[in-house]
Design an enzyme around this catalytic site. Structure first.
Site, PDB file in Angstrom:
ATOM      1  N   LYS A  54       0.908   3.571  -0.975  1.00  0.00           N
ATOM      2  CA  LYS A  54       0.223   4.088   0.229  1.00  0.00           C
ATOM      3  C   LYS A  54       0.922   4.997   1.087  1.00  0.00           C
ATOM      4  O   LYS A  54       0.634   6.193   1.196  1.00  0.00           O
ATOM      5  CB  LYS A  54      -0.406   2.826   1.106  1.00  0.00           C
ATOM      6  CG  LYS A  54      -1.548   2.228   0.666  1.00  0.00           C
ATOM      7  CD  LYS A  54      -1.928   0.766   1.193  1.00  0.00           C
ATOM      8  CE  LYS A  54      -3.023   0.174   0.630  1.00  0.00           C
ATOM      9  NZ  LYS A  54      -2.939  -1.290   1.060  1.00  0.00           N
ATOM     10  N   GLN A  98      -0.692  -4.409   6.162  1.00  0.00           N
ATOM     11  CA  GLN A  98      -1.172  -4.911   4.790  1.00  0.00           C
ATOM     12  C   GLN A  98      -1.444  -6.440   4.606  1.00  0.00           C
ATOM     13  O   GLN A  98      -0.463  -7.392   5.227  1.00  0.00           O
ATOM     14  CB  GLN A  98       0.081  -4.782   3.726  1.00  0.00           C
ATOM     15  CG  GLN A  98       0.023  -4.996   2.407  1.00  0.00           C
ATOM     16  CD  GLN A  98      -1.209  -4.226   1.629  1.00  0.00           C
ATOM     17  OE1 GLN A  98      -1.349  -3.085   1.964  1.00  0.00           O
ATOM     18  NE2 GLN A  98      -1.931  -4.901   0.804  1.00  0.00           N
ATOM     19  N   ASP A 121      -8.483   1.002   8.110  1.00  0.00           N
ATOM     20  CA  ASP A 121      -9.019  -0.055   7.169  1.00  0.00           C
ATOM     21  C   ASP A 121     -10.373  -0.556   7.599  1.00  0.00           C
ATOM     22  O   ASP A 121     -11.131  -0.907   6.768  1.00  0.00           O
ATOM     23  CB  ASP A 121      -8.010  -1.230   7.195  1.00  0.00           C
ATOM     24  CG  ASP A 121      -7.608  -1.584   5.807  1.00  0.00           C
ATOM     25  OD1 ASP A 121      -7.819  -0.961   4.899  1.00  0.00           O
ATOM     26  OD2 ASP A 121      -6.333  -2.293   6.150  1.00  0.00           O
TER      27      ASP A 121
END
Ligand code: NDP
Length: 292
Positions: A54, A98, A121
């Site tokens: 990422k 994460q 997200d």
């Protein structure tokens, strides 16, 4: 029939190219680049690979990608403090923590602290609510990637029967919402669904997001359906070499004989997830820059 294979890798490349153009325009207009900050707590090997990818992907499109590593024994307070610091930093447009987090850290508490406008997200309850009520917010990356793949397949979703197998908050439910917004008639199936094969056979569009290797068999698929396989499962290579390979939730070779189009694993939904994360970061940056 042998299905068209929906190439997520090359679609992801074109999404990244679109984002790069958007980043250049953003820099020209606002005198800075969008910033994506990724938080990794602990040393889970898969999470280390995902977060590095990422960070790398965001830098490749010209953003300022940063990875913050915290030790596995970090306290919940220290993770909350880092998120609060990123919330307050005007150069940070996207924050991604994460998952999974170590057990001493309450996942929900951390995700709820991320300000909704930086929640790339799309997991914050505000963004979940905006999606459910059909208003603009930040939408989870994998579901957005699935919709782009369906668009690539040229599916007319209006009035189509769509079945989503899996009801997780991060994949199944948001995909169902996005399909509904496109006027599909949506069924969400899960582990308690009765006669799952029969439910799947009704689908013009079948999305599998379960996490069970090749569970969806060829004869579960209506002839001519479009199939999106979200699952990522590591199984034995079958060659007796002790190695593994990745398979989806759908038995690809069988499904290819029935479906009109299908996403492969690997190379289908997977590559789209990071591309859509970059897109979300650019969207978040643009909204923050223009709406203050
Ligand atoms: P979860 O484990 O959170 O959810 C799985 C869902 O599948 C649940 O709703 C569960 O039902 C349902 N399920 C489990 N067993 C069955 C069964 N036998 N029959 C019908 N439904 C069943 O997984 P996620 O949604 O997070 O992920 C799903 C898959 O997608 C995984 O393989 C994951 O690795 C992959 N994934 C891929 C991504 C990508 O970028 N390509 C990104 C995210 C995930 P119930 O609710 O009743 O328990």
């Amino acid at each position: 029939m042998s299905a068209i294979i929906l190439d997520g890798k090359s679609l992801a490349e074109s999404v990244r190219a679109e984002v790069k153009v958007g980043v250049d325009a953003f820099r020209a207009k606002h005198g800075r680049v969008p910033g994506l900050d990724v938080v990794l707590v602990g040393e889970d090997p898969a999470s280390q690979v995902y977060t590095r990818n990422k960070e790398k992907a965001s830098n490749e499109v010209g953003m300022r990608g940063r990875l913050h590593r915290l030790p596995a024994d970090s306290s919940e307070a220290s993770v909350l403090a880092l998120v609060a610091q990123l919330n307050a930093d005007p150069l940070v447009d996207g924050i991604l923590v994460q998952l999974p987090l170590p057990k001493q850290v309450n996942e929900q508490k951390i995700l709820d602290l991320i300000v909704p406008e930086k929640d790339v997200d799309g997991f914050h309850p505000i963004n979940v609510g905006l999606l459910a009520s059909g208003r603009p917010g930040l939408v989870p990356c994998t579901p957005v990637g699935c919709m782009r793949l369906l668009k690539l397949a040229g599916v007319d979703l209006k009035g189509a029967r769509a079945v989503v197998v899996g009801r997780s908050n991060i994949v199944g439910k948001p995909i169902a919402q996005l399909l509904l917004a496109e006027h599909a008639t949506v069924t969400i199936a899960h582990s308690r669904t009765r006669d799952l094969p029969a439910v799947c056979r009704e689908a013009d569009v079948l999305v599998a997001a379960v996490g069970k290797a090749e569970m969806v068999r060829g004869d579960w698929i209506k002839s001519g359906a479009v199939v999106v396989d979200v699952g990522i499962n590591r199984v034995d290579s079958g060659k007796g070499d002790g190695k593994t390979r990745l398979v989806g939730d759908v038995a690809l070779e069988e499904a290819k004989e029935r479906a009109r189009a299908i996403t492969p694993v690997p190379g289908g939904v997977g590559p789209m997830t990071i591309a859509c994360l970059l897109q979300n970061t650019l969207t978040a940056a643009t909204r923050r820059a223009t709406q203050g």
